[in-house]
Design an enzyme around this catalytic site. Structure first.
Site, PDB file in Angstrom:
ATOM      1  N   SER A 120       0.824  -1.210   0.000  1.00 15.34           N
ATOM      2  CA  SER A 120       0.000   0.000   0.000  1.00 15.34           C
ATOM      3  C   SER A 120       0.858   1.260   0.000  1.00 15.34           C
ATOM      4  O   SER A 120       0.382   2.328  -0.372  1.00 15.34           O
ATOM      5  CB  SER A 120      -0.859   0.046   1.269  1.00 15.34           C
ATOM      6  OG  SER A 120      -1.648  -1.099   1.389  1.00 15.34           O
ATOM      7  N   HIS A 141      -1.187  -2.929  -7.230  1.00 10.55           N
ATOM      8  CA  HIS A 141      -1.930  -2.581  -6.008  1.00 10.55           C
ATOM      9  C   HIS A 141      -3.430  -2.734  -6.230  1.00 10.55           C
ATOM     10  O   HIS A 141      -4.061  -1.946  -6.925  1.00 10.55           O
ATOM     11  CB  HIS A 141      -1.579  -1.139  -5.606  1.00 10.55           C
ATOM     12  CG  HIS A 141      -2.172  -0.716  -4.308  1.00 10.55           C
ATOM     13  ND1 HIS A 141      -2.681   0.540  -4.077  1.00 10.55           N
ATOM     14  CD2 HIS A 141      -2.357  -1.410  -3.143  1.00 10.55           C
ATOM     15  CE1 HIS A 141      -3.141   0.614  -2.850  1.00 10.55           C
ATOM     16  NE2 HIS A 141      -2.958  -0.546  -2.258  1.00 10.55           N
ATOM     17  N   GLU A 153      -3.745  -0.358  -9.340  1.00 10.25           N
ATOM     18  CA  GLU A 153      -2.678   0.592  -9.667  1.00 10.25           C
ATOM     19  C   GLU A 153      -1.454  -0.218 -10.102  1.00 10.25           C
ATOM     20  O   GLU A 153      -0.996  -1.092  -9.348  1.00 10.25           O
ATOM     21  CB  GLU A 153      -2.332   1.451  -8.449  1.00 10.25           C
ATOM     22  CG  GLU A 153      -3.399   2.468  -8.099  1.00 10.25           C
ATOM     23  CD  GLU A 153      -3.054   3.287  -6.851  1.00 10.25           C
ATOM     24  OE1 GLU A 153      -3.121   4.517  -6.912  1.00 10.25           O
ATOM     25  OE2 GLU A 153      -2.726   2.689  -5.804  1.00 10.25           O
TER      26      GLU A 153
END
Ligand code: CAA
Ligand code: NAD
Length: 285
Positions: A120, A141, A153
């Site tokens: 993260s 992500h 992502e």
């Protein structure tokens, strides 16, 4: 650009189990690695429950659910990931643990394989530097709950090559996700915006400015969010949020990113949110 057909997933917690589920649903053969068997059992039960919900709703046939489950193997032995075209690491948000795993994966995997982290907030190039294939390392992500959230992502470090990025965009599409390109900066795009907001909600609660219910209701009804921030914090995991905040504060030295004292105390007390049965709300056993 070779197709990604065999996927290894490290960690079978909230995120690893969801990532394994969507990869297997897209037709990939998946092997999930865990540190302990009990986590594999818990994660597989979550995958079955999620697939059952799709079957109950009529958006998946029972035979397809069984086929998806048949494509997932579980292990506590890293060597079982050896044939993977892509490994997605989703273990605890801790750089030392992730770097150790990247180092071992690099020695094990075929030269064409890509290694990604679902981190993260951590620096992806630091994980890449633990390998001898830094051009084939990126962030991938996903968002919680993975089977429902459409976004991924794709995080390009300063050394990731374009072939790797292209492969990951194609892989995200195969999973039915929409990929956006992010740079290797703490929190990438979404968490750079989301994490300060979540931490601020804790500060508002900690200062006694409003009840937890009113804070959540305010953001749901006033801003159209599907969950209020304190419910979302419990959903993400307070332990994970605490690690993320520490990492982002360490990089930016921005007080907005600093973990509020209450968050630290809740984590120390084992109140990790929904997964532990208690966070800002009670979830029972
Ligand atoms: N698998 C399959 N189906 C699921 C599911 C799962 N894991 N979870 C929920 N569902 C289904 C439910 O069965 C339900 O189906 P019906 O509409 O047919 O009844 C539907 O999804 C809605 O679920 P609920 O009624 O239980 O609850 P909801 O309407 O609040 O939706 C939610 C749940 C989609 C999670 C929604 O609340 C939401 O979008 N919340 C915000 C999530 C979010 O912000 N995630 C990002 C977290 S940050 C992050 O991930 C990044 C990081 O690095 C920390
Ligand atoms: P989690 O605590 O639910 O699961 C982590 C799992 O990793 C545990 O089951 C643990 O047993 C396992 N593990 C630890 N060390 C391991 C090792 N060396 N090998 C194999 N397994 C190991 O955590 P999570 O919420 O799934 O988060 C995992 C990663 O995903 C973190 O980097 C986190 O920042 C990131 N992430 C979390 C969310 C979220 O909403 N929780 C969203 C996006 C990304």
């Amino acid at each position: 650009m070779p197709e990604i057909a065999r996927v290894g997933v490290c960690g079978c917690g909230l995120m690893g189990s969801g990532i394994a589920q969507v990869a297997a649903t897209s037709g990939c053969d998946v092997v999930i690695l865990e540190a302990v068997q009990s986590a594999l059992d818990r994660g597989m039960a979550g995958i079955k429950k999620s697939l059952d919900r799709f079957v109950e709703k009529g958006s998946m046939h029972a035979a397809d659910r069984d086929a998806v489950l048949g494509r997932i193997k579980t292990t506590t032995n890293l060597k079982d990931l050896a044939k993977s075209d892509l490994v997605i690491e989703a273990v605890v948000e801790n750089m030392d643990v992730k770097k150790e795993l990247f180092k071992e994966l690099d020695l094990l995997l075929a030269p064409h394989a890509i290694i990604c982290s679902n981190t993260s907030s951590l620096c992806v190039v630091e994980m890449a530097a633990a390998t001898k294939r830094p051009k084939q390392v990126a962030g991938l992500h996903f968002f919680n709950p993975v089977p429902l959230m459409k976004l991924v992502e794709v995080v390009k470090t300063i050394v990731t090559d374009q072939t790797t990025i292209d492969s990951l965009f194609a892989f995200a599409k195969k999973l039915g996700k929409t990929a956006i390109l992010a740079q290797d900066t703490p929190g990438f795009i979404v968490n750079r915006l989301l994490v300060p907001y979540l931490l601020y909600a804790i500060r508002v609660f900690e200062a006694g400015l409003a009840s937890r219910e009113d804070i959540d209701e305010g953001m749901k009804l006033g801003c159209g969010h599907p969950m209020g921030p304190l419910t979302l914090l419990d959903f993400v995991g307070l332990d994970t949020t605490y690690y993320i905040a520490e990492i982002m504060f360490d990089e930016f030295k921005d007080p907005m990113m600093a973990p509020p004292p209450l968050l630290k105390r809740m984590v120390l007390a084992g109140q990790h949110g929904r997964k532990s049965g208690k966070g800002f709300y009670d979830y029972g056993a």
